[in-house]
Design an enzyme around this catalytic site. Sequence first.
Site, short mmCIF file in Angstrom:
data_model
loop_
_atom_site.label_atom_id
_atom_site.label_comp_id
_atom_site.label_asym_id
_atom_site.label_seq_id
_atom_site.Cartn_x
_atom_site.Cartn_y
_atom_site.Cartn_z
N HIS A 134 6.58 -7.90 2.13
CA HIS A 134 5.24 -7.54 2.66
C HIS A 134 5.34 -6.77 3.99
CE1 HIS A 134 0.78 -8.75 2.18
NE2 HIS A 134 0.87 -7.62 2.87
N ILE A 135 6.02 -5.63 3.92
CA ILE A 135 6.23 -4.82 5.13
C ILE A 135 5.50 -3.48 5.06
CG2 ILE A 135 8.46 -5.87 5.73
CD1 ILE A 135 9.78 -3.30 4.47
N GLU A 171 3.17 -15.77 -1.70
CA GLU A 171 4.10 -15.42 -0.61
C GLU A 171 4.14 -16.55 0.41
OE1 GLU A 171 2.69 -11.73 0.99
OE2 GLU A 171 2.80 -10.74 -0.95
N THR A 203 -14.86 4.15 -9.14
CA THR A 203 -15.73 5.30 -8.97
C THR A 203 -14.87 6.55 -8.93
OG1 THR A 203 -16.79 3.84 -7.39
CG2 THR A 203 -17.72 6.05 -7.59
N ARG A 224 -1.50 -6.18 -3.17
CA ARG A 224 -1.58 -7.62 -2.91
C ARG A 224 -0.94 -8.36 -4.06
NH1 ARG A 224 -2.63 -7.31 1.59
NH2 ARG A 224 -4.24 -8.30 2.83
N ARG A 281 -8.25 5.15 0.35
CA ARG A 281 -7.54 5.92 1.39
C ARG A 281 -6.03 5.91 1.19
NH1 ARG A 281 -11.29 2.81 4.10
NH2 ARG A 281 -9.64 1.26 4.04
N ILE A 282 -5.47 4.73 0.86
CA ILE A 282 -4.00 4.66 0.74
C ILE A 282 -3.55 5.38 -0.53
CG2 ILE A 282 -1.99 3.12 0.59
CD1 ILE A 282 -3.63 1.04 2.19
C1 GLV Z 1 -1.74 -5.94 4.79
O1 GLV Z 1 -1.33 -6.38 3.77
C2 GLV Z 1 -3.09 -5.51 4.99
O2 GLV Z 1 -3.98 -5.83 4.18
O3 GLV Z 1 -3.34 -4.82 5.99
#
Ligand code: GLV
Length: 326
Positions: A291-292, A273, A184, A244, A162-163
Amino acid sequence: MQTHPAKAKILITRQVFPEVVNFLSSEFEIDYNEGDDVLTAGALRERARDAAGVMCCLTEKIDLAFLEQCVGLKVVSNIAVGYNNIDVAACTLRGVKVTNTPGVLDDTTADLTFALLMATARRVTESEAWLRAGDWKKSFALQQMLGADIHHATLGIIGMGRIGQAIAKRATGFDMTVRYFNRTRLDAATEAKYNVSYATQDAVLRESDFVLVMVPYSAATHHLIGAKEIAMMQPTAILINTARGGVVDDAALIDALKARKIAGAGLDVFENEPLFNPEFLQLRNVTLTPHIGSATRSTRMAMAMLAATNLKAALTGKTPLNCVNP
Ligand code: GLV
């Protein structure tokens, strides 16, 4: 006299929003770590010992040692889409449901990913640091802070969920060519919708001006991008990681950046982190954020509310929307 059954106890391990606590308070007895210090493993176990549900963040490790102490636990609701902090197999074996918060953070994370891509390509934070340091002496110079074009460049996305798709959508506005690798392959209609073409991971690495990794972290994706993969990239290419820490081998990336084997990196996530590799701080060709990716008020609220809804469903006999157990 009418007696009321005792409310089930839940632990909220980190600070959330008052609306979220209110939403849960009529139904549950809440132990709320409003102070927001990250709980030690021991404190987490202690406070969750008699809880039926835990709502937590990626800062809490839900492992075997934890589960063995918390025998009444029915659900772990992670306020994140990623859930590599949770031993899902161990939860499943004990009948503990695990939920996450997909969907509500896609656009916000895609925005930040694009911000890092643009900032790194156009040397935004490096330029600002230079200006703040008082180094801007000539008002204009043709070769001052030359960066890389984003428009019409080739964007390679490794991990087209999705992202990844939300990022591809943004890229079309910049007339970018988007190639992707995913375990896939997307169907033809989705490829056409996002104007993306499928390639092998090696081809994506070799032929892209920007390489984005957007895969969940697991044993299978640990150091997916290491020295060998970085060596395939062009010396002018930029690597972006908002997925990640651990998906990229940070030490290998630092070596490559120092040796200018690639041009730069934009990173929102790191190994270990918040104690990331301090060598990153010595490098000018990196853009670093803490990590924002999903950090806007509305998105963090939506994530926490979805986590609370999942938790409530699991403890009131309903099926949570976002259960990740197999
Ligand atoms: C943030 O890093 C998340 O996995 O939502």
